[in-house]
Design a protein around this motif. Sequence first.
Motif, PDB file in Angstrom:
ATOM      1  N   SER A 283     140.197   6.963  70.926  1.00 16.56           N
ATOM      2  CA  SER A 283     139.015   7.680  71.834  1.00 16.56           C
ATOM      3  C   SER A 283     138.802   9.059  71.459  1.00 16.56           C
ATOM      4  CB  SER A 283     140.075   7.635  73.280  1.00 16.56           C
ATOM      5  OG  SER A 283     141.236   8.424  72.872  1.00 16.56           O
ATOM      6  N   ALA A 284     138.342   8.614  70.330  1.00 16.35           N
ATOM      7  CA  ALA A 284     137.578   9.905  69.693  1.00 16.35           C
ATOM      8  C   ALA A 284     135.924  10.132  71.277  1.00 16.35           C
ATOM      9  CB  ALA A 284     136.231   9.558  68.466  1.00 16.35           C
ATOM     10  N   THR A 285     136.147  11.782  70.516  1.00 15.10           N
ATOM     11  CA  THR A 285     135.008  12.572  71.619  1.00 15.10           C
ATOM     12  C   THR A 285     134.614  13.525  70.608  1.00 15.10           C
ATOM     13  OG1 THR A 285     136.469  14.200  72.809  1.00 15.10           O
ATOM     14  CG2 THR A 285     136.129  12.418  73.862  1.00 15.10           C
ATOM     15  N   VAL A 286     132.662  13.894  70.523  1.00 13.80           N
ATOM     16  CA  VAL A 286     132.080  14.227  70.542  1.00 13.80           C
ATOM     17  C   VAL A 286     131.834  15.763  70.478  1.00 13.80           C
ATOM     18  CG1 VAL A 286     129.752  14.963  69.519  1.00 13.80           C
ATOM     19  CG2 VAL A 286     130.400  12.844  69.512  1.00 13.80           C
ATOM     20  N   ILE A 287     132.657  16.630  70.033  1.00 13.89           N
ATOM     21  CA  ILE A 287     132.775  18.654  70.360  1.00 13.89           C
ATOM     22  C   ILE A 287     131.259  19.025  70.199  1.00 13.89           C
ATOM     23  CG2 ILE A 287     133.731  20.708  69.646  1.00 13.89           C
ATOM     24  CD1 ILE A 287     135.968  18.701  69.134  1.00 13.89           C
ATOM     25  N   ASP A 288     130.995  18.536  69.352  1.00 15.36           N
ATOM     26  CA  ASP A 288     129.463  19.742  68.309  1.00 15.36           C
ATOM     27  C   ASP A 288     128.854  19.109  67.189  1.00 15.36           C
ATOM     28  OD1 ASP A 288     127.978  21.896  67.726  1.00 15.36           O
ATOM     29  OD2 ASP A 288     129.083  22.244  65.876  1.00 15.36           O
ATOM     30  N   ARG A 289     127.844  18.388  67.533  1.00 16.01           N
ATOM     31  CA  ARG A 289     126.590  17.711  66.381  1.00 16.01           C
ATOM     32  C   ARG A 289     126.548  18.140  65.176  1.00 16.01           C
ATOM     33  NH1 ARG A 289     126.488  12.707  68.627  1.00 16.01           N
ATOM     34  NH2 ARG A 289     126.085  12.183  70.924  1.00 16.01           N
ATOM     35  N   GLY A 290     126.832  18.787  65.202  1.00 16.20           N
ATOM     36  CA  GLY A 290     126.509  19.675  63.730  1.00 16.20           C
ATOM     37  C   GLY A 290     124.639  19.817  63.355  1.00 16.20           C
TER      38      GLY A 290
ATOM     39  N   SER B 201     134.176   1.939  65.230  1.00 21.41           N
ATOM     40  CA  SER B 201     133.631   2.070  65.913  1.00 21.41           C
ATOM     41  C   SER B 201     133.927   1.917  67.838  1.00 21.41           C
ATOM     42  CB  SER B 201     132.172   0.962  66.222  1.00 21.41           C
ATOM     43  OG  SER B 201     132.516  -0.541  66.788  1.00 21.41           O
ATOM     44  N   SER B 202     135.087   1.387  67.301  1.00 25.03           N
ATOM     45  CA  SER B 202     136.083   1.030  69.219  1.00 25.03           C
ATOM     46  C   SER B 202     136.298   2.733  69.858  1.00 25.03           C
ATOM     47  CB  SER B 202     136.968  -0.063  69.533  1.00 25.03           C
ATOM     48  OG  SER B 202     137.455   0.070  68.185  1.00 25.03           O
ATOM     49  N   ALA B 203     136.223   3.387  68.760  1.00 29.06           N
ATOM     50  CA  ALA B 203     137.147   4.643  69.113  1.00 29.06           C
ATOM     51  C   ALA B 203     136.000   5.473  69.586  1.00 29.06           C
ATOM     52  CB  ALA B 203     138.110   5.384  68.076  1.00 29.06           C
ATOM     53  N   LEU B 204     134.576   5.380  69.346  1.00 30.36           N
ATOM     54  CA  LEU B 204     133.510   6.497  70.113  1.00 30.36           C
ATOM     55  C   LEU B 204     133.864   6.042  71.419  1.00 30.36           C
ATOM     56  CD1 LEU B 204     130.944   5.072  66.787  1.00 30.36           C
ATOM     57  CD2 LEU B 204     132.319   7.161  67.010  1.00 30.36           C
ATOM     58  N   PRO B 205     132.496   7.111  72.050  1.00 29.13           N
ATOM     59  CA  PRO B 205     132.234   7.493  73.370  1.00 29.13           C
ATOM     60  C   PRO B 205     131.721   6.210  73.773  1.00 29.13           C
ATOM     61  CG  PRO B 205     132.148   9.433  72.255  1.00 29.13           C
ATOM     62  CD  PRO B 205     132.463   8.580  71.877  1.00 29.13           C
ATOM     63  N   SER B 206     131.254   5.930  74.740  1.00 30.09           N
ATOM     64  CA  SER B 206     130.490   5.299  75.330  1.00 30.09           C
ATOM     65  C   SER B 206     129.090   5.922  75.217  1.00 30.09           C
ATOM     66  CB  SER B 206     130.530   4.080  77.043  1.00 30.09           C
ATOM     67  OG  SER B 206     130.103   5.433  77.640  1.00 30.09           O
ATOM     68  N   GLY B 207     127.994   4.857  74.438  1.00 27.65           N
ATOM     69  CA  GLY B 207     126.722   5.282  74.115  1.00 27.65           C
ATOM     70  C   GLY B 207     126.177   5.591  72.529  1.00 27.65           C
ATOM     71  N   VAL B 208     127.358   6.267  72.381  1.00 25.00           N
ATOM     72  CA  VAL B 208     127.389   6.546  71.072  1.00 25.00           C
ATOM     73  C   VAL B 208     127.459   5.624  69.852  1.00 25.00           C
ATOM     74  CG1 VAL B 208     128.488   8.355  69.113  1.00 25.00           C
ATOM     75  CG2 VAL B 208     128.180   9.084  71.429  1.00 25.00           C
ATOM     76  N   THR B 209     126.104   5.298  69.086  1.00 24.86           N
ATOM     77  CA  THR B 209     126.211   4.982  68.582  1.00 24.86           C
ATOM     78  C   THR B 209     126.798   5.152  66.368  1.00 24.86           C
ATOM     79  OG1 THR B 209     124.314   4.396  68.387  1.00 24.86           O
ATOM     80  CG2 THR B 209     125.176   2.674  69.418  1.00 24.86           C
ATOM     81  N   GLU B 210     125.697   5.950  66.437  1.00 25.89           N
ATOM     82  CA  GLU B 210     125.006   6.835  64.975  1.00 25.89           C
ATOM     83  C   GLU B 210     126.471   8.572  65.289  1.00 25.89           C
ATOM     84  OE1 GLU B 210     123.038   5.858  63.193  1.00 25.89           O
ATOM     85  OE2 GLU B 210     122.687   4.373  64.024  1.00 25.89           O
ATOM     86  N   LEU B 211     126.544   8.257  64.140  1.00 19.54           N
ATOM     87  CA  LEU B 211     127.132   9.795  63.938  1.00 19.54           C
ATOM     88  C   LEU B 211     126.850  10.217  62.354  1.00 19.54           C
ATOM     89  CD1 LEU B 211     131.073   8.629  65.298  1.00 19.54           C
ATOM     90  CD2 LEU B 211     129.504  10.897  66.121  1.00 19.54           C
ATOM     91  N   ARG B 212     126.934  11.419  62.065  1.00 24.31           N
ATOM     92  CA  ARG B 212     125.845  11.673  60.915  1.00 24.31           C
ATOM     93  C   ARG B 212     127.394  12.796  60.396  1.00 24.31           C
ATOM     94  NH1 ARG B 212     121.406  15.292  62.852  1.00 24.31           N
ATOM     95  NH2 ARG B 212     122.148  15.894  64.607  1.00 24.31           N
ATOM     96  N   ALA B 213     127.234  13.081  59.290  1.00 22.69           N
ATOM     97  CA  ALA B 213     128.218  13.968  58.607  1.00 22.69           C
ATOM     98  C   ALA B 213     128.699  15.343  58.796  1.00 22.69           C
ATOM     99  CB  ALA B 213     128.330  13.713  56.670  1.00 22.69           C
ATOM    100  N   GLY B 214     129.675  15.761  59.215  1.00 19.91           N
ATOM    101  CA  GLY B 214     129.584  17.155  59.810  1.00 19.91           C
ATOM    102  C   GLY B 214     130.070  17.146  61.123  1.00 19.91           C
ATOM    103  N   THR B 215     129.786  15.881  62.170  1.00 21.59           N
ATOM    104  CA  THR B 215     129.761  15.843  63.513  1.00 21.59           C
ATOM    105  C   THR B 215     131.269  16.530  63.800  1.00 21.59           C
ATOM    106  OG1 THR B 215     128.389  14.553  63.456  1.00 21.59           O
ATOM    107  CG2 THR B 215     129.673  14.539  65.604  1.00 21.59           C
TER     108      THR B 215
END
Length: 127
Positions: free
Chosen positions: A61-68, A30-44
């Motif tokens: 330091s992960a960033t979301v590209i596409d939520r899927g 969870s420490s690698a997620l961008p601030s404010g992101v607490t949930e991720l679904r498979a395929g993101t």
Amino acid sequence: MPTGKVKFYDSKKGFGFLQSDDGQEVHLPSSALPSGVTELRAGTRMEFGIAEGRRGLQALSATVIDRGTSVVRNQRPKPQDMATIMDDLIRWLDTASTSLRKGSYPSRSQSEKLAQVLRKVADDLDA
């Protein structure tokens, strides 16, 4: 930076795993997620840095590209069909309410079926 897809992520446990585009499995804390992101679904789809950790590769330091797209959302009933289901559910709940007003709970089998239907309808609405 490497990219990949979320295999799974459990927000309660605070970690998950990514499948990088080159096939490597990467731990996602969870420490690698961008601030404010607490949930991720498979395929993101995500972009992330990788470091070698004690137990293998770990995302940094992960960033979301596409939520899927949501699989549940793609499989839920059409709104017209859902309206019919809701009408039937209202009648069923009204019958249960009448029974409760008369001083008795519905039978165990009826209660289990009603609870199962309510959970399914809630999942379809929440998708």
